[in-house]
Scaffold this active site. Structure first.
Site: not given
Ligand SMILES: *Cc1c(COP(=O)(O)O)cnc(C)c1O
Length: 404
Positions: A46, A216
């Protein structure tokens, strides 16, 4: 009954024998798998590098600092947070840093290719904030920037979100940034799907037109599951760090952060630039081959890594077609078609296809034409299990040429 380790092994074989056309999926390298399965998973960290709440952080700090440094270089960002558990918590952290409950945000509508976290009513982004959306122009099926500008003036949002999950064309970040700044809004560019293209110059860059960028790490960027939050504004950087921890998260998943660091190093190589160029070339090849076979694509093609196949002229919905394709070991997802009033979320009239994963395996234009051929064969097969099984056998053989 299978043990968990047996199930993991079966999933590996399944992946090896399946053509992966899910636009948000990819394959990580062996070193990234090693990082994910390492002793780092045993550690609580943390806080942030050099300022932690637990002892024993000398190697952890070095890993986090390296990830931050490489993300800065790759994306031209001055401040980077690498701790968000995934894309959705990353966006939530940005909202916590920039909005109060009830504030207005403006994002691309889900059915126009936006993401749930951009203000959908089923997401916290639409439940706790006053979420307004913009969409596409019905003639061009491209983002309707005039509507976006009009809604921005009408609703004075605090944040305008750009970014896509199922939109096959370039985004004009400069134009959205100008609109945002003309109404005093922050511009959040969520480049989750296209971050690899942005990093290598294959898609226009959000900076300096965006105030905050999220991505991501597990899609085209080819890392483990996780996210980056980036900004060039020091005051925003402080708020974002506080929003991630202690705002919405506790200890970071340092095995993932280490995997992200490796993915970023891989993305800084010339090979990765070649990869993103090939992703685009492959998408073009797949799009052309499908159109030649009579499939309608939303906007008639693609500028990025994905195509949206409009199945309305084919008399099959995306739910059934994606399941038929899966029987032949071709993995896709059903997807809404913009302005389609007959489709439902469970039975939309499209499928989304992306090339980041197959390109990682070394596939090129020739293989894209072969894949389009398999897809069409599945369509022609209807529900003949015998024909679908034949195609499946061919697909498994085809996949044998490529090693995960
Ligand atoms: C995949 C995606 C997310 C969310 O990602 P997760 O890892 O599935 O929570 C957010 N924004 C966009 C534009 C995405 O394509």
């Amino acid at each position: 009954m299978d043990t968990i380790l047996q199930l993991i092994h079966k999933e590996k074989t399944r992946q090896q024998q399946t053509i992966r056309l899910i636009a948000s999926e990819n394959y990580v390298s062996e070193s990234i798998l090693t990082a994910l399965g390492s002793f780092l998973t045993n550690k609580y960290s943390e806080g942030y590098a050099l300022n932690r709440y637990y002892e024993g952080q000398e190697y952890i700090d070095a890993i986090e600092l390296q990830a931050i440094q490489d993300a800065k270089t790759l994306f031209g960002a001055e401040y980077v947070n690498v701790q968000a558990y995934s894309g959705s918590p990353a966006n939530l952290a940005v909202y916590l840093a920039t909005l109060k409950p009830g504030d207005t945000l403006l994002g691309l509508d889900l059915s126009s290719g936006g993401h749930l976290t951009h203000g959908s009513k089923v997401s916290i982004s639409g439940k706790w904030f006053n979420a307004i959306s913009y969409g596409l122009h019905p003639d061009t099926m491209r983002i309707d920037y005039e509507q976006l500008e009009q809604r921005a003036h009408e609703h004075s949002p605090k944040v305008i979100i750009s970014g896509l999950s199922a939109y096959p064309r370039e985004i004009d970040f400069e134009r959205i940034g100008a609109i945002a700044h003309s109404v005093g809004a922050l511009h959040l560019a969520d480049i989750s799907h296209i971050s690899g293209l942005v990093a290598t110059g294959e898609h226009p860059h959000p900076f300096p037109h965006a105030d905050i960028m999220t991505t991501t790490t597990h899609k085209i960027l080819r890392g483990p599951r996780g996210a980056l939050i980036m900004t060039n504004t020091p005051t925003l950087a402080k708020k974002i760090d506080k929003a991630v921890f202690p705002g919405i998260q506790g200890g970071p998943h340092m095995n993932n952060v280490a995997g992200i660091a490796i993915a970023l190093q891989e993305a800084l190589t010339p090979e990765y630039t070649d990869y993103t160029k090939q992703v685009k070339a492959n998408t073009q090849a797949l799009a052309e081959a499908l159109m030649q076979k009579g499939y309608d694509l939303v906007t008639g093609g693609s500028d990025n890594h994905l195509v949206l196949v409009d199945l309305r002229s084919k008399n099959i919905n995306g739910d059934i077609f994606s399941k038929q394709l899966m029987r032949a070991h071709i993995e896709t997802n059903k997807n809404a078609i913009p302005f389609d009033t007959l489709g439902t979320p469970q039975k939309p009239n499209g499928i989304r296809l992306g090339t980041p994963a197959v390109t990682t395996l070394g596939m090129q234009e020739l293989e894209m034409r072969q894949i389009a051929h398999y897809i069409d064969q599945v369509y022609q097969a209807g529900d003949s299990m015998e024909t679908l099984n034949q195609i499946k056998t061919e697909v498994i053989e085809f996949m044998n040429q490529f090693k995960l």
